[in-house]
Design an enzyme around this catalytic site. Structure first.
Site, PDB file in Angstrom:
ATOM      1  N   GLY A  13       5.513   3.604   7.978  1.00 31.14           N
ATOM      2  CA  GLY A  13       5.666   2.760   9.173  1.00 31.14           C
ATOM      3  C   GLY A  13       7.031   2.103   9.199  1.00 31.14           C
ATOM      4  O   GLY A  13       7.538   1.693   8.159  1.00 31.14           O
ATOM      5  N   ARG A  74       5.451  10.231   8.919  1.00 34.41           N
ATOM      6  CA  ARG A  74       4.516  10.493   7.830  1.00 34.41           C
ATOM      7  C   ARG A  74       4.543  12.007   7.686  1.00 34.41           C
ATOM      8  O   ARG A  74       4.504  12.722   8.677  1.00 34.41           O
ATOM      9  CB  ARG A  74       3.136   9.971   8.185  1.00 34.41           C
ATOM     10  CG  ARG A  74       3.206   8.478   8.578  1.00 34.41           C
ATOM     11  CD  ARG A  74       1.903   7.768   8.501  1.00 34.41           C
ATOM     12  NE  ARG A  74       1.983   6.462   9.157  1.00 34.41           N
ATOM     13  CZ  ARG A  74       2.216   5.307   8.531  1.00 34.41           C
ATOM     14  NH1 ARG A  74       2.374   5.261   7.233  1.00 34.41           N
ATOM     15  NH2 ARG A  74       2.262   4.178   9.209  1.00 34.41           N
ATOM     16  N   ASP A 105       3.975   1.867  -0.126  1.00 33.71           N
ATOM     17  CA  ASP A 105       3.514   2.441  -1.399  1.00 33.71           C
ATOM     18  C   ASP A 105       3.349   3.969  -1.338  1.00 33.71           C
ATOM     19  O   ASP A 105       3.595   4.650  -2.337  1.00 33.71           O
ATOM     20  CB  ASP A 105       2.254   1.738  -1.913  1.00 33.71           C
ATOM     21  CG  ASP A 105       1.160   1.631  -0.883  1.00 33.71           C
ATOM     22  OD1 ASP A 105       1.330   2.157   0.241  1.00 33.71           O
ATOM     23  OD2 ASP A 105       0.116   1.023  -1.187  1.00 33.71           O
ATOM     24  N   THR A 127       8.096  -2.732   4.716  1.00 33.53           N
ATOM     25  CA  THR A 127       6.802  -2.688   5.397  1.00 33.53           C
ATOM     26  C   THR A 127       6.434  -4.089   5.865  1.00 33.53           C
ATOM     27  O   THR A 127       6.614  -5.049   5.113  1.00 33.53           O
ATOM     28  CB  THR A 127       5.693  -2.100   4.483  1.00 33.53           C
ATOM     29  OG1 THR A 127       4.427  -2.380   5.059  1.00 33.53           O
ATOM     30  CG2 THR A 127       5.702  -2.673   3.090  1.00 33.53           C
ATOM     31  N   ASP A 129       3.587  -5.347   6.317  1.00 27.39           N
ATOM     32  CA  ASP A 129       2.328  -5.862   5.765  1.00 27.39           C
ATOM     33  C   ASP A 129       2.510  -6.725   4.511  1.00 27.39           C
ATOM     34  O   ASP A 129       1.584  -7.404   4.090  1.00 27.39           O
ATOM     35  CB  ASP A 129       1.384  -4.699   5.392  1.00 27.39           C
ATOM     36  CG  ASP A 129       0.811  -4.010   6.611  1.00 27.39           C
ATOM     37  OD1 ASP A 129       1.012  -4.526   7.730  1.00 27.39           O
ATOM     38  OD2 ASP A 129       0.166  -2.962   6.446  1.00 27.39           O
ATOM     39  N   ASP A 131       2.478  -5.745   1.528  1.00 23.78           N
ATOM     40  CA  ASP A 131       1.403  -5.349   0.614  1.00 23.78           C
ATOM     41  C   ASP A 131       1.912  -4.583  -0.613  1.00 23.78           C
ATOM     42  O   ASP A 131       1.205  -3.752  -1.163  1.00 23.78           O
ATOM     43  CB  ASP A 131       0.352  -4.514   1.378  1.00 23.78           C
ATOM     44  CG  ASP A 131       0.952  -3.274   2.021  1.00 23.78           C
ATOM     45  OD1 ASP A 131       2.188  -3.138   2.016  1.00 23.78           O
ATOM     46  OD2 ASP A 131       0.192  -2.443   2.535  1.00 23.78           O
ATOM     47  N   ARG A 173      -3.759  -3.920   7.285  1.00 24.20           N
ATOM     48  CA  ARG A 173      -4.966  -3.095   7.101  1.00 24.20           C
ATOM     49  C   ARG A 173      -5.772  -3.530   5.886  1.00 24.20           C
ATOM     50  O   ARG A 173      -6.980  -3.604   5.919  1.00 24.20           O
ATOM     51  CB  ARG A 173      -4.571  -1.617   6.951  1.00 24.20           C
ATOM     52  CG  ARG A 173      -4.447  -0.909   8.276  1.00 24.20           C
ATOM     53  CD  ARG A 173      -3.881   0.463   8.086  1.00 24.20           C
ATOM     54  NE  ARG A 173      -2.503   0.380   7.600  1.00 24.20           N
ATOM     55  CZ  ARG A 173      -1.790   1.377   7.130  1.00 24.20           C
ATOM     56  NH1 ARG A 173      -2.320   2.563   7.034  1.00 24.20           N
ATOM     57  NH2 ARG A 173      -0.548   1.222   6.732  1.00 24.20           N
TER      58      ARG A 173
HETATM   59  P1  ATP Z   1       3.305   1.825   5.309  1.00 26.75           P
HETATM   60  O1  ATP Z   1       3.073   0.699   4.350  1.00 26.75           O
HETATM   61  O2  ATP Z   1       4.104   1.409   6.463  1.00 26.75           O
HETATM   62  O3  ATP Z   1       2.070   2.599   5.664  1.00 26.75           O
HETATM   63  P2  ATP Z   1       3.880   3.955   3.456  1.00 26.75           P
HETATM   64  O4  ATP Z   1       5.121   4.379   2.780  1.00 26.75           O
HETATM   65  O5  ATP Z   1       2.762   3.462   2.569  1.00 26.75           O
HETATM   66  O6  ATP Z   1       4.283   2.871   4.545  1.00 26.75           O
HETATM   67  P3  ATP Z   1       2.478   6.421   4.016  1.00 26.75           P
HETATM   68  O7  ATP Z   1       2.191   7.111   5.302  1.00 26.75           O
HETATM   69  O8  ATP Z   1       1.348   6.089   3.111  1.00 26.75           O
HETATM   70  O9  ATP Z   1       3.333   5.123   4.396  1.00 26.75           O
HETATM   71  O10 ATP Z   1       3.494   7.329   3.181  1.00 26.75           O
HETATM   72  C1  ATP Z   1       4.680   7.814   3.759  1.00 26.75           C
HETATM   73  C2  ATP Z   1       4.921   9.240   3.322  1.00 26.75           C
HETATM   74  O11 ATP Z   1       5.047   9.266   1.897  1.00 26.75           O
HETATM   75  C3  ATP Z   1       3.765  10.204   3.612  1.00 26.75           C
HETATM   76  O12 ATP Z   1       3.785  10.731   4.901  1.00 26.75           O
HETATM   77  C4  ATP Z   1       4.038  11.288   2.581  1.00 26.75           C
HETATM   78  O13 ATP Z   1       5.089  12.134   3.014  1.00 26.75           O
HETATM   79  C5  ATP Z   1       4.514  10.479   1.386  1.00 26.75           C
HETATM   80  N1  ATP Z   1       3.378  10.196   0.483  1.00 26.75           N
HETATM   81  C6  ATP Z   1       2.372   9.336   0.671  1.00 26.75           C
HETATM   82  N2  ATP Z   1       1.480   9.372  -0.354  1.00 26.75           N
HETATM   83  C7  ATP Z   1       1.949  10.288  -1.213  1.00 26.75           C
HETATM   84  C8  ATP Z   1       1.490  10.792  -2.472  1.00 26.75           C
HETATM   85  N3  ATP Z   1       0.378  10.354  -3.055  1.00 26.75           N
HETATM   86  N4  ATP Z   1       2.239  11.749  -3.070  1.00 26.75           N
HETATM   87  C9  ATP Z   1       3.373  12.191  -2.482  1.00 26.75           C
HETATM   88  N5  ATP Z   1       3.862  11.753  -1.312  1.00 26.75           N
HETATM   89  C10 ATP Z   1       3.166  10.829  -0.681  1.00 26.75           C
END
Ligand code: ATP
Length: 322
Positions: A13, A74, A105, A127, A129, A131, A173
């Site tokens: 995000g 994503r 994360d 992010t 959040d 979090d 969330r």
């Molecule tokens: P937000 O807190 O805004 O949701 P985020 O980084 O946690 O941000 P995610 O959609 O969970 O958002 O992860 C972003 C991208 O990171 C995913 O689309 C994927 O490409 C990669 N990713 C997420 N989880 C994994 C994982 N377990 N292993 C490898 N790549 C991952």
């Protein structure tokens, strides 16, 4: 092996301040003799070799802009071994020997996977959040807090004029940090967060009734996204009290807007620190801030940490917002 060429991407995000972090990464890298690539749309850009070499002016005029000039995404493809290998192969072909990833994360898990496959990565928490357990303030959180506060102040004007109740959903969330702090700042009568089980009669109706006795006529109830159900909550409040109650979901406005001073400074510090880590030969680290100090943690241990919910702050809110 010394680092000569790095890449930077934003993923997950979007959050206000991501641009300021990209700017800091690019400027620090170039000023320290590195070449730097900007990768478009998170890990998708690594997989599809969608990246461009940046210069000092590529990041001009972005420090005050929300969103991310590198776009974000994503990337389901990146979860597969094939996707990751494509990303690594594209980096190797371009001579990229380190990547700074800005996101949450999930993004750090991706960074860990790349590091394990031989491509050193550093994570920066971006992010709204807040979090990320090892980090007191993530990039974008302060801006989102202020955006929510301004929006709810506006709702308050109209709720107050009509003697109406306002039930507002804010983002978060799994984490109620945004809801708790915004709730305090906006004088919410009830703050409903995923970390604390809530009882409609006790935590909403009971508090409204207790406060109504002191002649208060308009109420704001803040509900974190992870709890949800604001339409039902507003309907049930109206049924029980007979007072018109409106639900508002703030939604994606919380993600946008010009970053606050705090987010711009934090993003600049974190971007600078990330490049220094790569130059020191470090990898698989996440940059954080604790007690106003920029630090870094191993990604694996950072992901295993738990951020305790601030119960004292919650109790304080209960005491003064009635
Ligand atoms: P937000 O807190 O805004 O949701 P985020 O980084 O946690 O941000 P995610 O959609 O969970 O958002 O992860 C972003 C991208 O990171 C995913 O689309 C994927 O490409 C990669 N990713 C997420 N989880 C994994 C994982 N377990 N292993 C490898 N790549 C991952």
């Amino acid at each position: 092996m010394s680092v000569k060429r790095i890449a930077v991407l934003t993923s997950g995000g979007d959050a206000p301040g991501m641009n300021a972090a990209v700017r800091a990464v690019v400027r620090t890298a170039i000023n320290r003799g590195l070449e730097v690539y900007g990768v478009y749309r998170g890990y998708n850009g690594l997989i599809h070799d969608d990246m461009v070499e940046m210069n000092l002016r590529s990041v001009s005029d972005i420090i005050h802009r929300g969103g991310t000039m590198l776009y974000t995404a994503r990337s389901p493809e990146f979860h597969s071994e094939e996707g990751m290998q494509k990303a690594i192969a594209n980096c190797r072909a371009r001579g990229i020997d380190g990547v700074v990833v800005i996101g949450g994360d999930g993004t750090f898990r991706g960074a860990q996977d790349l590091t394990r496959r031989g491509l050193p990565c550093i994570g920066i928490p971006g992010t709204i959040d807040n979090d990320i357990s090892c980090c007191e303030h993530t990039i974008g959180y302060d801006t989102a807090l202020n955006t929510c506060m301004e929006m709810i102040d506006k709702l308050r004007d109209t709720a107050q004029s009509h003697d109406r109740y306002s039930v507002v959903e804010v983002m978060g969330r799994h984490a109620g940090y945004l809801a708790l702090n915004v709730g305090i700042a906006c004088g919410a009568t009830s703050i409903i967060v995923p970390e604390i089980e809530f009882d409609f009669d006790r935590d909403i109706i009971g508090r409204i009734e207790a406060t109504a006795k002191t002649h208060k006529k308009h109420f704001i109830i803040i509900v974190a996204e992870g709890v949800g159900g604001v339409l039902d909550i507003a309907r049930d409040i109206e049924k029980r009290t007979g007072i018109e109650s409106r639900a508002t979901i703030l939604g994606h406005v919380q993600r946008g807007g010009s970053p606050t001073l705090r987010d711009r400074v934090l993003a600049s510090q974190m971007g600078n620190h990330a490049v220094r880590l790569l130059l020191e030969g470090k990898s698989n680290r996440v940059v954080t801030i604790q007690s106003d100090r920029i630090l870094d943690y191993d990604i694996e241990s950072a992901l295993a940490m738990k951020k305790p919910f601030d119960r004292d702050l919650y109790e304080m809110a209960q005491e003064i917002s009635i």
